[in-house]
Design a protein around this motif. Sequence first.
Motif, PDB file in Angstrom:
ATOM      1  N   SER A 137       0.835  -1.211   0.000  1.00 12.83           N
ATOM      2  CA  SER A 137       0.000   0.000   0.000  1.00 12.83           C
ATOM      3  C   SER A 137       0.865   1.255   0.000  1.00 12.83           C
ATOM      4  CB  SER A 137      -0.917   0.000   1.227  1.00 12.83           C
ATOM      5  OG  SER A 137      -1.750  -1.149   1.236  1.00 12.83           O
ATOM      6  N   ALA A 138       1.944   1.219   0.783  1.00  9.44           N
ATOM      7  CA  ALA A 138       2.862   2.372   0.825  1.00  9.44           C
ATOM      8  C   ALA A 138       3.514   2.586  -0.537  1.00  9.44           C
ATOM      9  CB  ALA A 138       3.925   2.151   1.892  1.00  9.44           C
ATOM     10  N   GLY A 139       3.955   1.487  -1.178  1.00  6.09           N
ATOM     11  CA  GLY A 139       4.566   1.597  -2.492  1.00  6.09           C
ATOM     12  C   GLY A 139       3.595   2.095  -3.547  1.00  6.09           C
ATOM     13  N   THR A 140       2.348   1.649  -3.462  1.00  2.80           N
ATOM     14  CA  THR A 140       1.331   2.102  -4.412  1.00  2.80           C
ATOM     15  C   THR A 140       1.093   3.600  -4.277  1.00  2.80           C
ATOM     16  OG1 THR A 140       0.264  -0.070  -4.264  1.00  2.80           O
ATOM     17  CG2 THR A 140      -1.027   1.721  -5.219  1.00  2.80           C
ATOM     18  N   GLY A 141       1.046   4.074  -3.039  1.00  2.00           N
ATOM     19  CA  GLY A 141       0.875   5.514  -2.821  1.00  2.00           C
ATOM     20  C   GLY A 141       2.045   6.307  -3.362  1.00  2.00           C
ATOM     21  N   LEU A 142       3.252   5.791  -3.165  1.00  2.00           N
ATOM     22  CA  LEU A 142       4.439   6.491  -3.653  1.00  2.00           C
ATOM     23  C   LEU A 142       4.528   6.484  -5.181  1.00  2.00           C
ATOM     24  CD1 LEU A 142       7.091   5.146  -1.107  1.00  2.00           C
ATOM     25  CD2 LEU A 142       6.357   7.526  -1.340  1.00  2.00           C
ATOM     26  N   ALA A 143       3.878   5.511  -5.829  1.00  3.29           N
ATOM     27  CA  ALA A 143       3.950   5.406  -7.283  1.00  3.29           C
ATOM     28  C   ALA A 143       3.419   6.651  -7.980  1.00  3.29           C
ATOM     29  CB  ALA A 143       3.163   4.184  -7.759  1.00  3.29           C
ATOM     30  N   PHE A 144       2.554   7.389  -7.322  1.00  2.02           N
ATOM     31  CA  PHE A 144       1.979   8.588  -7.935  1.00  2.02           C
ATOM     32  C   PHE A 144       2.958   9.758  -7.941  1.00  2.02           C
ATOM     33  CE2 PHE A 144      -1.701   6.191  -6.246  1.00  2.02           C
ATOM     34  CZ  PHE A 144      -2.285   5.881  -7.464  1.00  2.02           C
ATOM     35  N   LEU A 145       4.129   9.577  -7.290  1.00  2.00           N
ATOM     36  CA  LEU A 145       5.163  10.616  -7.334  1.00  2.00           C
ATOM     37  C   LEU A 145       5.969  10.547  -8.628  1.00  2.00           C
ATOM     38  CD1 LEU A 145       6.531  10.406  -3.671  1.00  2.00           C
ATOM     39  CD2 LEU A 145       4.942  12.077  -4.608  1.00  2.00           C
ATOM     40  N   SER A 146       5.791   9.474  -9.399  1.00  2.00           N
ATOM     41  CA  SER A 146       6.416   9.276 -10.708  1.00  2.00           C
ATOM     42  C   SER A 146       7.927   9.391 -10.646  1.00  2.00           C
ATOM     43  CB  SER A 146       5.829  10.258 -11.716  1.00  2.00           C
ATOM     44  OG  SER A 146       6.224   9.914 -13.028  1.00  2.00           O
ATOM     45  N   ASN A 147       8.497  10.413 -11.308  1.00  2.00           N
ATOM     46  CA  ASN A 147       9.952  10.518 -11.426  1.00  2.00           C
ATOM     47  C   ASN A 147      10.644  10.635 -10.080  1.00  2.00           C
ATOM     48  OD1 ASN A 147       9.884  10.338 -14.189  1.00  2.00           O
ATOM     49  ND2 ASN A 147       9.825  12.544 -14.509  1.00  2.00           N
ATOM     50  N   SER A 148      10.001  11.299  -9.128  1.00  2.00           N
ATOM     51  CA  SER A 148      10.627  11.503  -7.818  1.00  2.00           C
ATOM     52  C   SER A 148      10.903  10.168  -7.135  1.00  2.00           C
ATOM     53  CB  SER A 148       9.719  12.364  -6.929  1.00  2.00           C
ATOM     54  OG  SER A 148       9.510  13.624  -7.519  1.00  2.00           O
ATOM     55  N   VAL A 149       9.981   9.235  -7.244  1.00  2.00           N
ATOM     56  CA  VAL A 149      10.159   7.954  -6.566  1.00  2.00           C
ATOM     57  C   VAL A 149      11.252   7.135  -7.254  1.00  2.00           C
ATOM     58  CG1 VAL A 149       8.468   6.569  -7.831  1.00  2.00           C
ATOM     59  CG2 VAL A 149       8.905   6.077  -5.448  1.00  2.00           C
ATOM     60  N   TYR A 150      11.401   7.299  -8.565  1.00  2.00           N
ATOM     61  CA  TYR A 150      12.490   6.608  -9.265  1.00  2.00           C
ATOM     62  C   TYR A 150      13.837   7.114  -8.765  1.00  2.00           C
ATOM     63  CZ  TYR A 150      15.429   4.700 -12.938  1.00  2.00           C
ATOM     64  OH  TYR A 150      16.409   4.026 -13.608  1.00  2.00           O
ATOM     65  N   ASP A 151      13.943   8.416  -8.538  1.00  2.00           N
ATOM     66  CA  ASP A 151      15.178   8.991  -8.006  1.00  2.00           C
ATOM     67  C   ASP A 151      15.446   8.494  -6.586  1.00  2.00           C
ATOM     68  OD1 ASP A 151      15.492  10.425 -10.357  1.00  2.00           O
ATOM     69  OD2 ASP A 151      14.419  12.172  -9.596  1.00  2.00           O
ATOM     70  N   LEU A 152      14.391   8.352  -5.802  1.00  2.00           N
ATOM     71  CA  LEU A 152      14.547   7.843  -4.436  1.00  2.00           C
ATOM     72  C   LEU A 152      15.018   6.387  -4.458  1.00  2.00           C
ATOM     73  CD1 LEU A 152      11.359   9.355  -2.746  1.00  2.00           C
ATOM     74  CD2 LEU A 152      13.730   9.938  -2.207  1.00  2.00           C
TER      75      LEU A 152
END
Length: 537
Positions: A390-405
């Motif tokens: 659930s946490a990962g799904t929520g973070l997925a909406f950050l798009s490019n930012s989450v890839y950088d993280l």
Amino acid sequence: MALNVPGLIAVIIFYALTLVTGLWAAWKAKKSEKNKKQTEVAIVGGRNLNIFVGLFTTTATWVGGAYINGTAEIVYLPSRGLAWVHAPLGFAATFFIGAFFFVKPMRSKKYVTMMDPLQETFGNTMGSILFLPPLLGDVFWFASILASLGATVSVILDVKGYIPIIISACTVILYTLLGGLYSVAYTDVIQLLFMMISLWICVPFALLNSASENIAYTAVNELYQAPWVGKIHPGDIARWLDDLAYLSLGGIAWQTYFQRVLAASSSKQAMVTSYLSGVLCAIMGVPSILIGAVAVSTDWNQTSYGLPTPFERRESNMILPLVLQYLCPTYVSVAGLGAIAAAVMSSADSSLLSASSMFAYNIYKKMLRKKASEREVLWVMRISMVILGSAGTGLAFLSNSVYDLWFLSGELVYSILFPQLCCALFVPSTNTYGSAAGFLVGFVLRLLGGERALKIPPMIYYPGCTLVDGNYVQLFPFKTFTMTVSLSTIIVISYLAQFLFMKKILPIQWDVCHVFRKDSSHLQPQEMEEQISLQKN
């Protein structure tokens, strides 16, 4: 663009097939639990995966959405090109190095997770601290590959990106929760086969499109853009080698790799699987390379996409779905979308299982509830899957930012965890003091090096640090330098602590980590009595 109904139907069928396979594997896992421990069946598949399933699940875990999308993007970018595509070579090196050096030490003691040797060598408390980088890495990885799927589906099917993100997450969580490694492994077989067939079907249509020039010609000629072969300038060689070392060595210290190694029926099978997976991983990068080359060779004004180009519109990160959408027939682009969905799900389920396995087995069972039953640990593992998913799904909406993280957390695994794992397996005389010092040094050095993607300015300006577009770029191989310093710190501080305590330069009461108090086999009888007296006091 209207809703692509045939594509939507095809995707629904693929998801249904994946879910049915996962549920069947969960039933198979349930049968295996009768004769084996429930946690071992869920985490390492009862240690009886055959070589075919092992090969496919290992390869599919690495060949994710980020791999096939990112490879095409790097080939397409004018400042990069094929010369900067590290992933196929780096991942192949990961599996070869892992098979040659790490398989036998990990399997010889029948470990269940990658964290076992770390806790055994450095203690449970230090092991729980070392759990944080791979935990963050798995969650951010789960989020980033879901985000890449959402972007792809929005291009090809013309639906909102959040819909496939949520559906994919729910599907992955459900079959992984029910069947553990069995479900993940058997769905990976379906997903990798679908991925291989679909991508190779798309390549000829893209190559033969009338809007595209011959890629052999554009490899070295500046027809539409810079030549897609790319170039490594002398000043970039150190950074190029640093990135290659990061992908080659940093990919080893992940639970997703060792989960497959420990699930094989024998050490020999685990080694063969690892070698073959390296070869197959490299081969799976070829379609993405060709698609990236086609994108460079395309006159986008001759397509319905028009001008400006994807690079000028800052849509380079979606170049693979754009080629599928505008240079291939509809039914072919749908097949390509299925390949991307398969790639995403094959990596997402592995990251989810990896994080929840280590939490349930190494944190909950070994630290919080040492007397927990097999069933209790299994339920903790399932609950953690839901929470982390659930946490990962929520973070997925950050798009490019989450890839950088995810990329930053992966670098932390390389800088911090890889040296710790090497010491635990190959330098057993290292101890908790060295581990803590190495962790601290590695963490601080990596953060002080800065991160351009997250706009974190460097505090240490290594040789060759250059200002590019308002951001500093480290041309020095600082990631590998940080890893090497961390490794050296662990060894030096471990031996220094041993020397100071054994020579009684420091009183044994100061051994707050209980490293030398509990190890008295080397002491003389009188010294042993003194130590026992100190422990009683």
